[in-house]
Design a protein around this motif. Structure first.
Motif, PDB file in Angstrom:
ATOM      1  N   GLU A 182       0.808  -1.221   0.000  1.00 14.23           N
ATOM      2  CA  GLU A 182       0.000   0.000   0.000  1.00 14.23           C
ATOM      3  C   GLU A 182       0.841   1.271   0.000  1.00 14.23           C
ATOM      4  O   GLU A 182       0.400   2.302  -0.475  1.00 14.23           O
ATOM      5  CB  GLU A 182      -0.984   0.013   1.160  1.00 14.23           C
ATOM      6  CG  GLU A 182      -0.371   0.339   2.497  1.00 14.23           C
ATOM      7  CD  GLU A 182      -1.395   0.393   3.609  1.00 14.23           C
ATOM      8  OE1 GLU A 182      -1.295   1.329   4.405  1.00 14.23           O
ATOM      9  OE2 GLU A 182      -2.263  -0.471   3.693  1.00 14.23           O
ATOM     10  N   MET A 183       2.053   1.214   0.536  1.00 19.42           N
ATOM     11  CA  MET A 183       2.978   2.349   0.541  1.00 19.42           C
ATOM     12  C   MET A 183       2.332   3.626   1.074  1.00 19.42           C
ATOM     13  O   MET A 183       2.465   4.701   0.506  1.00 19.42           O
ATOM     14  CB  MET A 183       3.559   2.577  -0.843  1.00 19.42           C
ATOM     15  CG  MET A 183       4.360   1.393  -1.323  1.00 19.42           C
ATOM     16  SD  MET A 183       5.126   1.698  -2.896  1.00 19.42           S
ATOM     17  CE  MET A 183       5.562   0.041  -3.337  1.00 19.42           C
ATOM     18  N   GLY A 184       1.601   3.485   2.188  1.00 20.53           N
ATOM     19  CA  GLY A 184       1.006   4.641   2.836  1.00 20.53           C
ATOM     20  C   GLY A 184      -0.253   5.156   2.185  1.00 20.53           C
ATOM     21  O   GLY A 184      -0.733   6.224   2.540  1.00 20.53           O
ATOM     22  N   LYS A 185      -0.780   4.421   1.228  1.00 17.67           N
ATOM     23  CA  LYS A 185      -1.949   4.893   0.485  1.00 17.67           C
ATOM     24  C   LYS A 185      -3.045   3.830   0.516  1.00 17.67           C
ATOM     25  O   LYS A 185      -2.951   2.816  -0.150  1.00 17.67           O
ATOM     26  CB  LYS A 185      -1.544   5.224  -0.950  1.00 17.67           C
ATOM     27  CG  LYS A 185      -0.495   6.329  -1.035  1.00 17.67           C
ATOM     28  CD  LYS A 185       0.169   6.334  -2.413  1.00 17.67           C
ATOM     29  CE  LYS A 185       1.265   7.350  -2.509  1.00 17.67           C
ATOM     30  NZ  LYS A 185       2.430   7.044  -1.686  1.00 17.67           N
ATOM     31  N   ASP A 186      -4.110   4.093   1.282  1.00 15.49           N
ATOM     32  CA  ASP A 186      -5.209   3.133   1.376  1.00 15.49           C
ATOM     33  C   ASP A 186      -6.221   3.307   0.260  1.00 15.49           C
ATOM     34  O   ASP A 186      -6.808   2.340  -0.207  1.00 15.49           O
ATOM     35  CB  ASP A 186      -5.924   3.273   2.723  1.00 15.49           C
ATOM     36  CG  ASP A 186      -5.054   2.823   3.882  1.00 15.49           C
ATOM     37  OD1 ASP A 186      -4.245   1.909   3.700  1.00 15.49           O
ATOM     38  OD2 ASP A 186      -5.197   3.401   4.978  1.00 15.49           O
ATOM     39  N   VAL A 187      -6.458   4.542  -0.151  1.00 21.12           N
ATOM     40  CA  VAL A 187      -7.430   4.849  -1.192  1.00 21.12           C
ATOM     41  C   VAL A 187      -6.798   5.823  -2.182  1.00 21.12           C
ATOM     42  O   VAL A 187      -6.180   6.815  -1.776  1.00 21.12           O
ATOM     43  CB  VAL A 187      -8.718   5.477  -0.595  1.00 21.12           C
ATOM     44  CG1 VAL A 187      -9.681   5.911  -1.696  1.00 21.12           C
ATOM     45  CG2 VAL A 187      -9.394   4.510   0.369  1.00 21.12           C
ATOM     46  N   LEU A 188      -6.941   5.528  -3.460  1.00 21.45           N
ATOM     47  CA  LEU A 188      -6.480   6.422  -4.525  1.00 21.45           C
ATOM     48  C   LEU A 188      -7.706   6.923  -5.268  1.00 21.45           C
ATOM     49  O   LEU A 188      -8.604   6.140  -5.603  1.00 21.45           O
ATOM     50  CB  LEU A 188      -5.562   5.687  -5.501  1.00 21.45           C
ATOM     51  CG  LEU A 188      -4.308   5.051  -4.913  1.00 21.45           C
ATOM     52  CD1 LEU A 188      -3.548   4.288  -5.996  1.00 21.45           C
ATOM     53  CD2 LEU A 188      -3.423   6.100  -4.268  1.00 21.45           C
ATOM     54  N   ALA A 189      -7.733   8.219  -5.525  1.00 20.86           N
ATOM     55  CA  ALA A 189      -8.877   8.808  -6.222  1.00 20.86           C
ATOM     56  C   ALA A 189      -8.416   9.995  -7.052  1.00 20.86           C
ATOM     57  O   ALA A 189      -7.338  10.552  -6.827  1.00 20.86           O
ATOM     58  CB  ALA A 189      -9.934   9.253  -5.213  1.00 20.86           C
TER      59      ALA A 189
ATOM     60  N   MET B 222       3.260   8.450   6.932  1.00 19.61           N
ATOM     61  CA  MET B 222       3.037   9.772   6.338  1.00 19.61           C
ATOM     62  C   MET B 222       4.153  10.104   5.355  1.00 19.61           C
ATOM     63  O   MET B 222       3.911  10.698   4.303  1.00 19.61           O
ATOM     64  CB  MET B 222       2.958  10.857   7.416  1.00 19.61           C
ATOM     65  CG  MET B 222       1.767  10.771   8.340  1.00 19.61           C
ATOM     66  SD  MET B 222       0.180  10.739   7.496  1.00 19.61           S
ATOM     67  CE  MET B 222      -0.166   8.984   7.473  1.00 19.61           C
ATOM     68  N   GLY B 223       5.377   9.694   5.684  1.00 16.83           N
ATOM     69  CA  GLY B 223       6.490   9.910   4.757  1.00 16.83           C
ATOM     70  C   GLY B 223       6.221   9.222   3.427  1.00 16.83           C
ATOM     71  O   GLY B 223       6.401   9.815   2.356  1.00 16.83           O
ATOM     72  N   ALA B 224       5.761   7.981   3.476  1.00 18.84           N
ATOM     73  CA  ALA B 224       5.447   7.243   2.249  1.00 18.84           C
ATOM     74  C   ALA B 224       4.256   7.876   1.531  1.00 18.84           C
ATOM     75  O   ALA B 224       4.260   8.032   0.305  1.00 18.84           O
ATOM     76  CB  ALA B 224       5.149   5.778   2.574  1.00 18.84           C
ATOM     77  N   LEU B 225       3.244   8.262   2.281  1.00 17.25           N
ATOM     78  CA  LEU B 225       2.051   8.877   1.700  1.00 17.25           C
ATOM     79  C   LEU B 225       2.406  10.157   0.950  1.00 17.25           C
ATOM     80  O   LEU B 225       1.960  10.381  -0.173  1.00 17.25           O
ATOM     81  CB  LEU B 225       1.033   9.190   2.807  1.00 17.25           C
ATOM     82  CG  LEU B 225      -0.196  10.012   2.416  1.00 17.25           C
ATOM     83  CD1 LEU B 225      -1.087   9.229   1.465  1.00 17.25           C
ATOM     84  CD2 LEU B 225      -0.963  10.431   3.658  1.00 17.25           C
TER      85      LEU B 225
END
Length: 124
Positions: free
Chosen positions: A43-50, A83-86
């Motif tokens: 996921e690399m800090g990202k649960d939802v992409l939009a 948060m760094g990855a996000l």
């Protein structure tokens, strides 16, 4: 009464528990949801992409705090690395051009301790 039931459910929902309703809320606001994570190492800090109404990529990291508050220790030890990855890692998804900058968002179902609010402000 219904509002109170929904509020209580949301306060106590897990990340997976409120992920789908969150995506429906995004859709109702004009976002196009392109991916929901399985909550794995990829996921690399990202649960939802939009994509927002203008086509700007947005990445959301969902966190469940059980209606409580995020402490400074929790922020520093668990959330800050994500948060760094996000924020700093780009979105890798076929619906998003690889060189397109994204907007990162942290979504929690609780609050932040005062010192965490300051830490987030400084991180931004």
């Amino acid at each position: 009464m219904i509002e109170r039931v929904i509020e209580d459910w949301l306060d106590n929902a897990s990340e997976r528990g409120y992920q789908l309703p969150f995506c429906h809320a995004l859709s109702s606001q004009g976002y196009t949801v392109v991916h929901m994570t399985r909550h794995c190492g990829m996921e690399m800090g990202k649960d939802v992409l939009a994509l927002d109404r203008d086509g700007t990529p947005c990445a959301f990291q969902l966190k469940a705090v059980g209606g409580g508050r995020v402490s400074l220790r929790h922020w520093q030890q668990e959330l800050l690395p994500q948060m760094g990855a996000l924020v700093h890692q780009g979105i890798s998804h076929p619906a998003v051009p690889p060189d397109r900058p994204h907007r990162p968002y942290l979504v929690i179902n609780g609050g932040l301790e005062e010192e965490v609010s300051e830490a987030v402000r400084q991180f931004n």
